[in-house]
Design an enzyme around this catalytic site. Structure first.
Site, PDB file in Angstrom:
ATOM      1  N   GLU A 174       0.875  -1.112  -0.072  1.00  0.00           N
ATOM      2  CA  GLU A 174      -0.006  -0.065  -0.054  1.00  0.00           C
ATOM      3  C   GLU A 174       1.076   1.219   0.009  1.00  0.00           C
ATOM      4  O   GLU A 174       0.439   2.323  -0.809  1.00  0.00           O
ATOM      5  CB  GLU A 174      -0.913   0.087   1.249  1.00  0.00           C
ATOM      6  N   THR A 212      -6.504   6.161  -4.606  1.00  0.00           N
ATOM      7  CA  THR A 212      -6.080   6.524  -3.436  1.00  0.00           C
ATOM      8  C   THR A 212      -5.101   7.658  -3.129  1.00  0.00           C
ATOM      9  O   THR A 212      -5.382   8.464  -2.120  1.00  0.00           O
ATOM     10  CB  THR A 212      -5.856   5.150  -2.743  1.00  0.00           C
TER      11      THR A 212
HETATM   12  N1  LIG Z   1      -1.806  -5.728  -7.603  1.00  0.00           N
HETATM   13  C1  LIG Z   1      -2.128  -4.764  -7.920  1.00  0.00           C
HETATM   14  N2  LIG Z   1      -3.488  -4.581  -7.911  1.00  0.00           N
HETATM   15  C2  LIG Z   1      -4.153  -3.187  -8.124  1.00  0.00           C
HETATM   16  N3  LIG Z   1      -3.651  -2.335  -8.384  1.00  0.00           N
HETATM   17  C3  LIG Z   1      -2.171  -2.223  -8.366  1.00  0.00           C
HETATM   18  C4  LIG Z   1      -1.562  -3.657  -7.869  1.00  0.00           C
HETATM   19  N4  LIG Z   1      -0.353  -3.092  -8.057  1.00  0.00           N
HETATM   20  C5  LIG Z   1       0.024  -1.767  -8.045  1.00  0.00           C
HETATM   21  N5  LIG Z   1      -1.307  -1.546  -8.562  1.00  0.00           N
HETATM   22  C6  LIG Z   1      -1.536   0.122  -8.856  1.00  0.00           C
HETATM   23  O1  LIG Z   1      -2.054   0.595  -7.470  1.00  0.00           O
HETATM   24  C7  LIG Z   1      -3.203   1.484  -7.939  1.00  0.00           C
HETATM   25  C8  LIG Z   1      -4.568   1.164  -7.322  1.00  0.00           C
HETATM   26  O2  LIG Z   1      -4.499   1.198  -6.094  1.00  0.00           O
HETATM   27  P1  LIG Z   1      -5.556   2.375  -5.273  1.00  0.00           P
HETATM   28  O3  LIG Z   1      -5.391   3.821  -5.931  1.00  0.00           O
HETATM   29  O4  LIG Z   1      -5.222   2.305  -3.716  1.00  0.00           O
HETATM   30  O5  LIG Z   1      -7.165   1.578  -5.529  1.00  0.00           O
HETATM   31  P2  LIG Z   1      -8.066   0.747  -4.892  1.00  0.00           P
HETATM   32  O6  LIG Z   1      -8.649   1.332  -3.819  1.00  0.00           O
HETATM   33  O7  LIG Z   1      -8.601  -0.119  -5.757  1.00  0.00           O
HETATM   34  O8  LIG Z   1      -6.900  -0.342  -4.077  1.00  0.00           O
HETATM   35  C9  LIG Z   1      -3.201   1.563  -9.570  1.00  0.00           C
HETATM   36  O9  LIG Z   1      -2.318   2.748  -9.821  1.00  0.00           O
HETATM   37  C10 LIG Z   1      -2.548   0.204  -9.766  1.00  0.00           C
HETATM   38  O10 LIG Z   1      -1.870   0.443 -11.035  1.00  0.00           O
HETATM   39  N1  LIG Z   2      -7.940   4.747   4.556  1.00  0.00           N
HETATM   40  C1  LIG Z   2      -7.467   4.664   3.068  1.00  0.00           C
HETATM   41  C2  LIG Z   2      -8.293   3.521   2.462  1.00  0.00           C
HETATM   42  C3  LIG Z   2      -8.105   3.584   1.048  1.00  0.00           C
HETATM   43  O1  LIG Z   2      -9.030   2.301   0.396  1.00  0.00           O
HETATM   44  P1  LIG Z   2      -8.914   2.133  -1.055  1.00  0.00           P
HETATM   45  O2  LIG Z   2      -9.801   0.944  -0.927  1.00  0.00           O
HETATM   46  O3  LIG Z   2      -9.492   3.335  -1.542  1.00  0.00           O
HETATM   47  O4  LIG Z   2      -7.532   1.654  -1.560  1.00  0.00           O
HETATM   48  C4  LIG Z   2      -8.004   6.235   2.647  1.00  0.00           C
HETATM   49  O5  LIG Z   2      -9.199   6.443   2.909  1.00  0.00           O
HETATM   50  O6  LIG Z   2      -7.140   6.860   2.086  1.00  0.00           O
END
Ligand SMILES: Nc1ncnc2c1ncn2[C@@H]1O[C@H](COP(=O)(O)OP(=O)(O)O)[C@@H](O)[C@H]1O
Ligand SMILES: N[C@@H](CCOP(=O)(O)O)C(=O)O
Length: 295
Positions: A120, A168
């Site tokens: 993350e 995020t």
């Molecule tokens: N294994 C993975 N699965 C999903 N997203 C990934 C992964 N590895 C890297 N990423 C990257 O993380 C980002 C998505 O994560 P995030 O913004 O936290 O969304 P989510 O809430 O769906 O997790 C995208 O830019 C994606 O390319």
């Molecule tokens: N506490 C984080 C949770 C993000 O969750 P996601 O499912 O959108 O990756 C935030 O609120 O930033």
């Protein structure tokens, strides 16, 4: 070869920013691992075209590094990225369980939480663990600097995912730096109500406790049609509605009898503002499941 299914999650639940999270019955990521001299990653499934296969950029690469467990890793995405349903976390949690087993690292599920959170940190800039904790442990989780507290809750929900992306990282940029004491007091009350609701599997208390006036109002501005969808869900019987994680997913808590009506009301409300969406009728459920496949 080892296979792990790790569920989508909904973090924050309104009043528990960066603290609360729940595992959802569906959707889920499936990760397969085999020992190798260096880590390679392939990605298929929902939104795979947006996910890097470079181990330095994928959450599972960070997990393999943290466990010193190089592997051939195949990710089948059920959870679309940038969804607010913990997509990046589902892969990280699955990889943590699989690689821990593959290399016999002996870590407990709770000990794998900070490991999976490394993924993350890679994608959102902070090692927030409120998605990886429920994906690993299931149920309702409370993450603090001291560790994770876990309850095996089961509450019906509808998770509605519009066909828009909110990263995020971007959604963390709109979180206010400070809050008034009145807002903090209200939020503590709501968070406590929600926690009691989870221990009783009570959708009314959980829904009521999701109210938040600090972070959520800023994030709803990033989601086209949010207010309309929220109103539609409440009219159809939802006991509470909030942004799922950082959005754009929207989470409605409900009694089982109203689930179908809420799902279609939410999809129709998004449709009315020109946004396609998909609603998962599911419930707070189990954490990552390990399967052995010796074939
Ligand atoms: N294994 C993975 N699965 C999903 N997203 C990934 C992964 N590895 C890297 N990423 C990257 O993380 C980002 C998505 O994560 P995030 O913004 O936290 O969304 P989510 O809430 O769906 O997790 C995208 O830019 C994606 O390319
Ligand atoms: N506490 C984080 C949770 C993000 O969750 P996601 O499912 O959108 O990756 C935030 O609120 O930033």
């Amino acid at each position: 070869m080892l296979t792990v299914r790790a569920p989508a999650t909904s973090a924050n639940l309104g009043s528990g920013f960066d603290v609360f999270g729940v595992a959802l019955g569906t959707p889920a990521d499936v990760v397969r691992v085999e020992r190798a001299s260096r880590t390679t990653i392939t990605v298929t499934g929902a939104g795979s075209q947006y996910i890097p296969e470079d181990p330095d950029k994928n959450t599972v690469g960070a997990v393999a590094e943290a466990l010193d467990a190089p592997a051939r890793i195949r990710i089948d995405k059920g959870v679309r990225p940038s969804s607010g349903l913990g997509s990046s976390a589902a892969s990280a949690a699955a990889a943590a369980v699989a690689l821990n087993e593959l290399y016999d690292r002996g870590r407990s599920r709770a000990e794998l939480v900070p490991v999976a959170a490394e993924g993350e940190a890679l994608v959102s800039g902070e090692a927030h663990a409120d998605n990886v904790a429920p994906s690993l442990l299931g149920g309702f989780t409370v993450v603090t600097d001291d560790g994770v507290t876990h309850v095996d809750a089961s509450v019906p929900v509808v998770a509605c995912l519009p066909d828009i992306s909110v990263s995020t990282r971007d959604a963390r940029g709109v979180v206010p730096d400070s809050a008034s004491m009145d807002a903090v007091v209200d939020t503590v009350g709501n968070a406590a109500t929600l926690t009691v609701g989870m221990t009783r599997n009570d959708p009314v208390l959980v829904g009521k406790g999701m109210e938040d006036e600090i972070v959520t109002p800023e994030r709803t501005k990033l989601i086209d049609g949010y207010e309309r969808v929220r109103e539609a869900a409440l009219e159809a019987g939802a006991t509470g509605v909030t942004v799922s994680g950082a959005g754009p997913g929207i989470l409605a808590v409900c009694h089982r009898r109203n689930q179908r009506a809420i799902a279609s009301a939410m999809v129709d409300a998004f449709d009315a503002v020109g946004v396609e969406s998909r609603a998962y009728q599911t419930a707070v459920g189990e954490g990552a499941t390990l399967y052995r496949d010796d074939s």
